[in-house]
Scaffold this active site. Sequence first.
Site, mmCIF file in Angstrom:
data_model
loop_
_atom_site.group_PDB
_atom_site.id
_atom_site.type_symbol
_atom_site.label_atom_id
_atom_site.label_comp_id
_atom_site.label_asym_id
_atom_site.label_seq_id
_atom_site.Cartn_x
_atom_site.Cartn_y
_atom_site.Cartn_z
ATOM 1 N N ARG A 15 -38.401 113.174 66.558
ATOM 2 C CA ARG A 15 -39.436 112.788 65.589
ATOM 3 C C ARG A 15 -39.855 111.340 65.773
ATOM 4 O O ARG A 15 -41.047 111.026 65.736
ATOM 5 C CB ARG A 15 -38.957 113.013 64.155
ATOM 6 C CG ARG A 15 -38.839 114.477 63.769
ATOM 7 C CD ARG A 15 -38.257 114.647 62.396
ATOM 8 N NE ARG A 15 -36.946 114.003 62.360
ATOM 9 C CZ ARG A 15 -36.302 113.672 61.261
ATOM 10 N NH1 ARG A 15 -36.855 113.903 60.082
ATOM 11 N NH2 ARG A 15 -35.120 113.114 61.311
ATOM 12 N N ASN A 33 -38.762 117.886 61.041
ATOM 13 C CA ASN A 33 -37.812 118.907 61.478
ATOM 14 C C ASN A 33 -38.019 120.150 60.632
ATOM 15 O O ASN A 33 -38.436 120.064 59.472
ATOM 16 C CB ASN A 33 -36.370 118.427 61.288
ATOM 17 C CG ASN A 33 -35.937 117.444 62.350
ATOM 18 O OD1 ASN A 33 -36.535 117.354 63.415
ATOM 19 N ND2 ASN A 33 -34.890 116.708 62.052
#
Length: 88
Positions: A15, A33
């Site tokens: 990320r 996520n």
Amino acid sequence: MHVRIEGRVQGVGFRACVERRALTLGLSGWVRNRYDGAVEAVLHGPPRQVADMLRACEEGPRASRVTRVDVREESGEAYSGFEVRRTE
């Protein structure tokens, strides 16, 4: 674009890598996520920069192992900036 990335993509800085690259490319949207182990992102910006971001998603950070990237058109709201969202 709505992107779903599968493989070893959580716990490896994926990320953060997407966020840094998106900001560098001037893209807006978000990344998060998923509880199922995938990473999901929405990317908005010029086609060339989005294509560069998609290539980066296919590679991922060094510790990741991307096995699949699904891409579909996203015609939703425009975003201001780029953010990392909570897991969903």
